[in-house]
Design a protein around this motif. Structure first.
Motif, PDB file in Angstrom:
ATOM      1  N   GLY A 100       0.883  -1.219  -0.230  1.00 59.98           N
ATOM      2  CA  GLY A 100       0.395  -0.392   0.463  1.00 59.98           C
ATOM      3  C   GLY A 100       0.590   1.193   0.077  1.00 59.98           C
ATOM      4  N   THR A 101       2.005   0.902   0.380  1.00 61.55           N
ATOM      5  CA  THR A 101       3.092   2.072   0.327  1.00 61.55           C
ATOM      6  C   THR A 101       4.298   2.425  -0.544  1.00 61.55           C
ATOM      7  OG1 THR A 101       4.720   1.592   1.922  1.00 61.55           O
ATOM      8  CG2 THR A 101       2.228   2.799   2.398  1.00 61.55           C
ATOM      9  N   ILE A 126       9.889  -4.734  -1.306  1.00 68.32           N
ATOM     10  CA  ILE A 126      10.095  -6.129  -1.782  1.00 68.32           C
ATOM     11  C   ILE A 126      10.476  -5.926  -3.060  1.00 68.32           C
ATOM     12  CG2 ILE A 126       7.853  -6.331  -0.272  1.00 68.32           C
ATOM     13  CD1 ILE A 126       6.182  -5.636  -2.604  1.00 68.32           C
ATOM     14  N   ASN A 127      11.169  -4.537  -3.716  1.00 68.81           N
ATOM     15  CA  ASN A 127      11.353  -4.596  -4.547  1.00 68.81           C
ATOM     16  C   ASN A 127      10.472  -4.906  -6.075  1.00 68.81           C
ATOM     17  OD1 ASN A 127      13.953  -3.684  -6.194  1.00 68.81           O
ATOM     18  ND2 ASN A 127      13.904  -5.812  -7.562  1.00 68.81           N
ATOM     19  N   LYS A 128       8.797  -4.002  -5.731  1.00 72.26           N
ATOM     20  CA  LYS A 128       8.301  -4.906  -6.720  1.00 72.26           C
ATOM     21  C   LYS A 128       8.256  -2.553  -7.123  1.00 72.26           C
ATOM     22  CE  LYS A 128       3.658  -5.314  -8.527  1.00 72.26           C
ATOM     23  NZ  LYS A 128       3.959  -7.441  -8.620  1.00 72.26           N
ATOM     24  N   ASN A 129       8.712  -2.418  -7.880  1.00 64.59           N
ATOM     25  CA  ASN A 129       9.354  -1.536  -9.037  1.00 64.59           C
ATOM     26  C   ASN A 129       7.953  -0.575  -9.558  1.00 64.59           C
ATOM     27  OD1 ASN A 129      11.660  -0.776  -8.325  1.00 64.59           O
ATOM     28  ND2 ASN A 129      12.520  -2.808  -9.437  1.00 64.59           N
ATOM     29  N   VAL A 130       7.347  -0.241  -8.891  1.00 63.61           N
ATOM     30  CA  VAL A 130       5.510   0.563  -8.886  1.00 63.61           C
ATOM     31  C   VAL A 130       4.893   1.150  -7.900  1.00 63.61           C
ATOM     32  CG1 VAL A 130       4.413  -1.569 -10.714  1.00 63.61           C
ATOM     33  CG2 VAL A 130       3.996  -1.088  -8.299  1.00 63.61           C
ATOM     34  N   THR A 131       4.784   2.491  -8.804  1.00 66.40           N
ATOM     35  CA  THR A 131       4.749   3.304  -8.274  1.00 66.40           C
ATOM     36  C   THR A 131       3.028   3.339  -8.102  1.00 66.40           C
ATOM     37  OG1 THR A 131       4.238   5.177 -10.024  1.00 66.40           O
ATOM     38  CG2 THR A 131       6.436   5.012  -8.843  1.00 66.40           C
ATOM     39  N   GLU A 132       2.264   5.095  -7.396  1.00 63.03           N
ATOM     40  CA  GLU A 132       0.855   4.783  -7.297  1.00 63.03           C
ATOM     41  C   GLU A 132       0.429   5.774  -8.645  1.00 63.03           C
ATOM     42  OE1 GLU A 132      -2.104   6.946  -4.196  1.00 63.03           O
ATOM     43  OE2 GLU A 132      -0.486   5.762  -3.132  1.00 63.03           O
ATOM     44  N   GLN A 133       1.196   5.941  -9.245  1.00 63.08           N
ATOM     45  CA  GLN A 133       0.746   7.108 -10.012  1.00 63.08           C
ATOM     46  C   GLN A 133       1.063   6.324 -11.310  1.00 63.08           C
ATOM     47  OE1 GLN A 133       0.200  10.286  -9.967  1.00 63.08           O
ATOM     48  NE2 GLN A 133      -0.753   9.563 -12.227  1.00 63.08           N
ATOM     49  N   ASN A 134       1.640   4.644 -11.582  1.00 65.02           N
ATOM     50  CA  ASN A 134       1.643   3.727 -13.013  1.00 65.02           C
ATOM     51  C   ASN A 134      -0.173   2.853 -12.173  1.00 65.02           C
ATOM     52  OD1 ASN A 134       4.720   2.445 -11.766  1.00 65.02           O
ATOM     53  ND2 ASN A 134       4.153   4.070 -13.420  1.00 65.02           N
ATOM     54  N   LEU A 135      -0.824   3.347 -11.328  1.00 67.48           N
ATOM     55  CA  LEU A 135      -2.000   2.541 -10.627  1.00 67.48           C
ATOM     56  C   LEU A 135      -2.862   3.842 -11.147  1.00 67.48           C
ATOM     57  CD1 LEU A 135      -3.628  -0.065  -9.766  1.00 67.48           C
ATOM     58  CD2 LEU A 135      -3.698   1.704  -6.917  1.00 67.48           C
ATOM     59  N   VAL A 136      -2.308   5.619 -11.126  1.00 68.86           N
ATOM     60  CA  VAL A 136      -3.850   5.998 -11.177  1.00 68.86           C
ATOM     61  C   VAL A 136      -4.199   5.857 -13.009  1.00 68.86           C
ATOM     62  CG1 VAL A 136      -3.881   8.533 -11.092  1.00 68.86           C
ATOM     63  CG2 VAL A 136      -3.561   7.022  -9.292  1.00 68.86           C
ATOM     64  N   ASP A 137      -2.561   6.231 -13.207  1.00 70.46           N
ATOM     65  CA  ASP A 137      -2.574   6.574 -14.916  1.00 70.46           C
ATOM     66  C   ASP A 137      -3.578   5.022 -15.334  1.00 70.46           C
ATOM     67  OD1 ASP A 137      -1.026   8.424 -14.836  1.00 70.46           O
ATOM     68  OD2 ASP A 137       0.812   7.205 -14.632  1.00 70.46           O
ATOM     69  N   LEU A 186       3.898  -8.781   4.846  1.00 68.95           N
ATOM     70  CA  LEU A 186       5.509  -8.461   4.516  1.00 68.95           C
ATOM     71  C   LEU A 186       6.136  -8.166   5.482  1.00 68.95           C
ATOM     72  CD1 LEU A 186       4.071  -6.889   1.229  1.00 68.95           C
ATOM     73  CD2 LEU A 186       6.171  -9.156   1.468  1.00 68.95           C
ATOM     74  N   PRO A 187       7.857  -8.277   5.271  1.00 70.65           N
ATOM     75  CA  PRO A 187       8.840  -7.319   6.381  1.00 70.65           C
ATOM     76  C   PRO A 187       8.909  -5.998   6.051  1.00 70.65           C
ATOM     77  CG  PRO A 187       9.619  -9.399   5.051  1.00 70.65           C
ATOM     78  CD  PRO A 187       8.231  -8.865   4.328  1.00 70.65           C
ATOM     79  N   THR A 188       8.692  -5.482   7.122  1.00 71.51           N
ATOM     80  CA  THR A 188       9.100  -4.356   7.962  1.00 71.51           C
ATOM     81  C   THR A 188       6.914  -3.867   8.026  1.00 71.51           C
ATOM     82  OG1 THR A 188       9.286  -3.504   6.130  1.00 71.51           O
ATOM     83  CG2 THR A 188      11.252  -4.572   7.000  1.00 71.51           C
ATOM     84  N   GLU A 189       6.557  -4.091   7.603  1.00 70.81           N
ATOM     85  CA  GLU A 189       4.778  -3.987   7.429  1.00 70.81           C
ATOM     86  C   GLU A 189       4.350  -2.989   8.735  1.00 70.81           C
ATOM     87  OE1 GLU A 189       1.131  -5.016   5.284  1.00 70.81           O
ATOM     88  OE2 GLU A 189       1.510  -6.145   7.205  1.00 70.81           O
ATOM     89  N   THR A 190       3.929  -1.892   8.285  1.00 69.95           N
ATOM     90  CA  THR A 190       3.306  -1.115   9.730  1.00 69.95           C
ATOM     91  C   THR A 190       1.676  -1.106   9.609  1.00 69.95           C
ATOM     92  OG1 THR A 190       3.687   1.477   8.497  1.00 69.95           O
ATOM     93  CG2 THR A 190       5.100   0.460  10.663  1.00 69.95           C
ATOM     94  N   TYR A 191       0.933  -0.815   9.722  1.00 74.62           N
ATOM     95  CA  TYR A 191      -0.347   0.371  10.481  1.00 74.62           C
ATOM     96  C   TYR A 191      -0.369   1.308   8.714  1.00 74.62           C
ATOM     97  CZ  TYR A 191      -2.548  -3.758  13.245  1.00 74.62           C
ATOM     98  OH  TYR A 191      -3.146  -4.757  13.110  1.00 74.62           O
ATOM     99  N   GLU A 192       0.127   1.858   8.916  1.00 72.80           N
ATOM    100  CA  GLU A 192       0.325   3.077   7.287  1.00 72.80           C
ATOM    101  C   GLU A 192       0.684   2.022   6.068  1.00 72.80           C
ATOM    102  OE1 GLU A 192       3.590   6.055   6.671  1.00 72.80           O
ATOM    103  OE2 GLU A 192       3.417   5.637   8.924  1.00 72.80           O
ATOM    104  N   ASP A 193       1.107   1.015   6.154  1.00 72.19           N
ATOM    105  CA  ASP A 193       1.287   0.543   4.819  1.00 72.19           C
ATOM    106  C   ASP A 193      -0.451  -0.231   4.585  1.00 72.19           C
ATOM    107  OD1 ASP A 193       4.031   0.662   4.154  1.00 72.19           O
ATOM    108  OD2 ASP A 193       4.928  -0.891   5.662  1.00 72.19           O
ATOM    109  N   LEU A 194      -0.640  -0.842   5.556  1.00 70.39           N
ATOM    110  CA  LEU A 194      -2.394  -0.972   5.695  1.00 70.39           C
ATOM    111  C   LEU A 194      -3.515   0.264   5.024  1.00 70.39           C
ATOM    112  CD1 LEU A 194      -2.632  -3.282   8.705  1.00 70.39           C
ATOM    113  CD2 LEU A 194      -1.788  -3.859   5.963  1.00 70.39           C
ATOM    114  N   ASP A 195      -3.033   0.931   5.940  1.00 70.32           N
ATOM    115  CA  ASP A 195      -3.552   2.315   5.645  1.00 70.32           C
ATOM    116  C   ASP A 195      -3.459   2.722   4.039  1.00 70.32           C
ATOM    117  OD1 ASP A 195      -4.766   2.681   8.240  1.00 70.32           O
ATOM    118  OD2 ASP A 195      -3.200   4.200   8.897  1.00 70.32           O
ATOM    119  N   GLY A 196      -2.774   2.776   3.178  1.00 73.34           N
ATOM    120  CA  GLY A 196      -2.002   2.587   2.044  1.00 73.34           C
ATOM    121  C   GLY A 196      -3.095   1.807   1.184  1.00 73.34           C
ATOM    122  N   ILE A 197      -3.099   0.922   1.335  1.00 72.21           N
ATOM    123  CA  ILE A 197      -4.039   0.297   0.815  1.00 72.21           C
ATOM    124  C   ILE A 197      -5.484   0.249   0.858  1.00 72.21           C
ATOM    125  CG2 ILE A 197      -4.958  -2.461   1.007  1.00 72.21           C
ATOM    126  CD1 ILE A 197      -2.739  -3.854   2.570  1.00 72.21           C
TER     127      ILE A 197
END
Length: 623
Positions: free
Chosen positions: A370-371, A378-389, A410-421
């Motif tokens: 989500g962030t 995780i090396n997922k080389n995509v951005t939020e702008q990619n999704l928006v587009d 996922l490793p290092t995940e926080t609730y901020e990352d869940l908010d991002g989803i």
């Protein structure tokens, strides 16, 4: 009416067990020297959607001296009838009991199907443990992704094939036939077969443990047995044998269509992804080969959909012209072309419009996290702008349904990352409205699976989130996504926990697996049959703590249960990737021409085959 006919009228889906499909091969049993059965440890509908089955079935049945038939895990109603009637499990083509075959070959696609393997061996009238089987019984072999950590089922399988099977299957059948005809005993045969590159015979290795339960060493019992087994790989992927006359199922299956493999491997390097390591390097087929294979398959099957399959089909060098070419040829005949999934950064609305000219369906994207911080981890080389587009283009061009896939835990995940989803899902809804999608038609589906650490990945040393943590995160997201325009689905956390235990497990888990199976474990990947309490009883009975496997952070210097199996990517590279993950530092895609130093190309003496792409000069040795 024979005994089988009587049984079939009493089961839910008799078509699962009768065979006789279009393009199925039935050879003269008496005239064929080596008889093998491909055993898929799940139901017919799942197994018949597996391309690997069709490939090996084609390769073996091309041989004059060998045959391959099929068997699938019988559903509980069929199992009950077989046991009641004292009938042995049989193949589809000849209805012969499995015990009559020379070789039974299991595919290991998913850890939660392990209990079905034991059940199928028992239904076949065989001892489940390989040590209890003799030379008069079939050789039991296995391959597939889970063979890269086969230790939890090592006591039940005679030998494992590590890597790609198209070429090694012929070497194995040749050697088996020669040794059998010489009349050698089972131990001698296994020792000889272990000399074939890519063959792992677990009974020829001993495992020593430290006092703290960690592994001290995995050691060969004989000098001429390799200490490390390297994976098999197909070098000329464009010309490798491929089934253009696949079996056409007689009932609805999961993937009821022509499947053509456009490329194998993936250069993306997502750090959680085991397949991205196991199937390296990337090898693309030429468009000419693909068009010819599709033509033959359509003519030989009558299917009305062509699926261009791979780990990342949108990365195929000529994907847009290939899709256009196939639709120009087949579109007027009502034949659809589908891509299994679309990467956000490789998404082209023009491509999607081409793909869905014949039949329009929803679009699926996998941002995974989500962030941006966690996507870098995780090396997922995509951005939020990619999704928006991507979703803006989709909604503007007539789509109204979008599915988003994420991973939690996922490793290092926080609730901020869940908010991002949650925020991302709501943003997609808003974009839909801004693009004029009618309120009643707009549908956004969010699906989350739970992270499972896998062997041979940068996250193999990582612990899994506890059950309580995963369930709390699922509850949190459910609350955050409480919106009638958004559907939220999530994977059962108990299943993910057991998957992690077996994915990271060692040989001691064999006793737990056998105990769980004797207590009734079957179809553990099916929610209606999965019994978590039964598994807890089995762990307790064998005095093994499953949490020790799933929840423990492993130090780099510890010997891993799968260290004697070489996937080609160096351990040093995986350690470096793990450290970069903890620093939220991404790694480039080697498809750009810059080698990441994973060690695979020099180790296997191979280079990626990317059509007209940048020539990647591999860094020699490990860095």
């Amino acid at each position: 009416m024979n005994k089988l006919d009587k049984i079939l009228v009493r089961v839910q889906k008799p078509a699962r067990y009768v065979g006789g499909e279009w393009n199925a091969v039935k050879k003269d049993w008496e005239q064929t020297s080596v008889k093998m059965v491909f055993a898929f440890p799940d139901v017919y509908e799942v197994g018949m959607s597996h391309l690997g089955l069709q490939i090996l079935y084609h390769i073996v049945n091309k041989r004059k001296d060998a045959l391959m038939e099929r068997v699938f895990a019988p559903w509980v109603d069929m199992e009950k009838e077989l046991r009641k009637e004292k009938m042995l499990l049989f193949s589809l083509e000849s209805q012969r009991p499995l015990i009559d075959f020379d070789i039974i070959g299991f595919t290991l696609q998913y850890e939660m199907s392990f209990s079905n393997i034991l059940n199928m061996l028992d239904l076949a009238g065989l001892p489940v443990r390989s040590a209890h089987r003799d030379a008069s019984m079939p050789l039991v072999i296995a391959g597939g992704p889970c063979a890269f950590n086969p230790e939890p089922i090592a006591d039940f399988i005679d030998l494992f094939v590590i890597g790609e099977g198209e070429e090694v299957i012929n070497e194995l059948l040749d050697a088996f036939r020669e040794l059998r005809d010489q009349g050698v005993d089972r131990p001698t045969m296994l020792k000889q077969l272990a000399k074939i590159p890519g063959i792992y015979v677990p009974s020829l290795y001993t495992v020593q443990y430290n006092e703290d339960n960690t592994i001290a060493a995995v050691t060969p019992l004989h000098e001429d047995v390799p200490a490390k087994i390297g994976k098999r790989i197909v070098r000329d992927f464009d010309q490798v044998d491929f089934p253009t006359k696949p079996i056409v199922p007689t009932m609805g299956v999961v993937h009821d269509r022509v499947m053509v493999e456009v490329l194998r491997g993936c250069t993306r390097g997502c750090r959680f992804c085991q397949a991205g390591v196991l199937y390296r390097p990337v090898r693309e087929k030429t468009p000419e080969t693909l068009v010819r294979q599709v033509e033959e398959m359509i003519n030989n099957t009558g299917h009305d959909e062509i699926s261009l399959t791979s780990l990342s089909t949108a990365d195929y060098t000529g994907v847009a012209p290939l899709v256009k070419n196939l639709l120009d040829i087949y579109g007027e005949r009502g034949v659809n072309v589908s891509l299994p999934s679309l990467r956000l950064d490789a998404f082209s609305i023009d491509l999607a419009k081409e793909v869905q000219k014949v039949r329009k369906s929803g679009l699926t994207f996998a941002p995974e996290a989500g962030t941006q911080r966690l996507r870098d981890v995780i090396n997922k080389n995509v951005t939020e702008q990619n999704l928006v587009d991507a979703v803006t283009s989709a909604f503007q061009n007539g789509w109204s349904a979008v599915k988003l896939y994420f991973m939690i835990g996922l490793p290092t995940e926080t609730y901020e990352d869940l908010d991002g989803i949650a925020n991302m899902a709501k943003k997609v809804v808003q974009i839909g409205y801004q693009c004029g999608v009618p309120k009643g038609r707009l549908k956004v589906t969010v699906s989350t699976s739970s992270f499972v650490p896998k062997a041979h990945t940068a996250f193999q040393w990582e612990p899994q989130n506890t059950l309580e943590e995963l369930q709390e995160k699922q509850r949190y997201l459910k609350e955050k996504l409480r919106d009638k325009r958004i559907s939220y689905n999530y994977h059962d956390s108990h299943t993910s926990f057991l998957e992690a235990v077996f994915a990271k497990g060692d040989r001691r888990l064999g006793a737990v697996l056998e105990t769980a199976w004797t207590k009734g474990a079957r179809f553990d990947g099916w929610s209606e049959l999965f019994n978590y309490e039964l598994w807890l009883e089995a762990f307790a009975q064998e005095n093994i703590d499953p949490k020790w496997y799933a929840y423990r952070e492993i130090p780099y210097e510890e010997v891993l249960p799968w260290d004697h199996l070489d996937a080609g990517v160096s351990k040093r590279f995986l350690m470096r990737e793990h450290k970069k993950a903890m620093a939220s530092s991404p790694t480039v895609d080697c498809r750009t021409g810059k080698c990441t130093g994973c060690g695979l190309c020099p180790t296997l003496e191979i280079k990626p085959t990317i059509l007209g792409g940048a020539d990647i000069e591999p860094i020699q040795g490990e860095i």
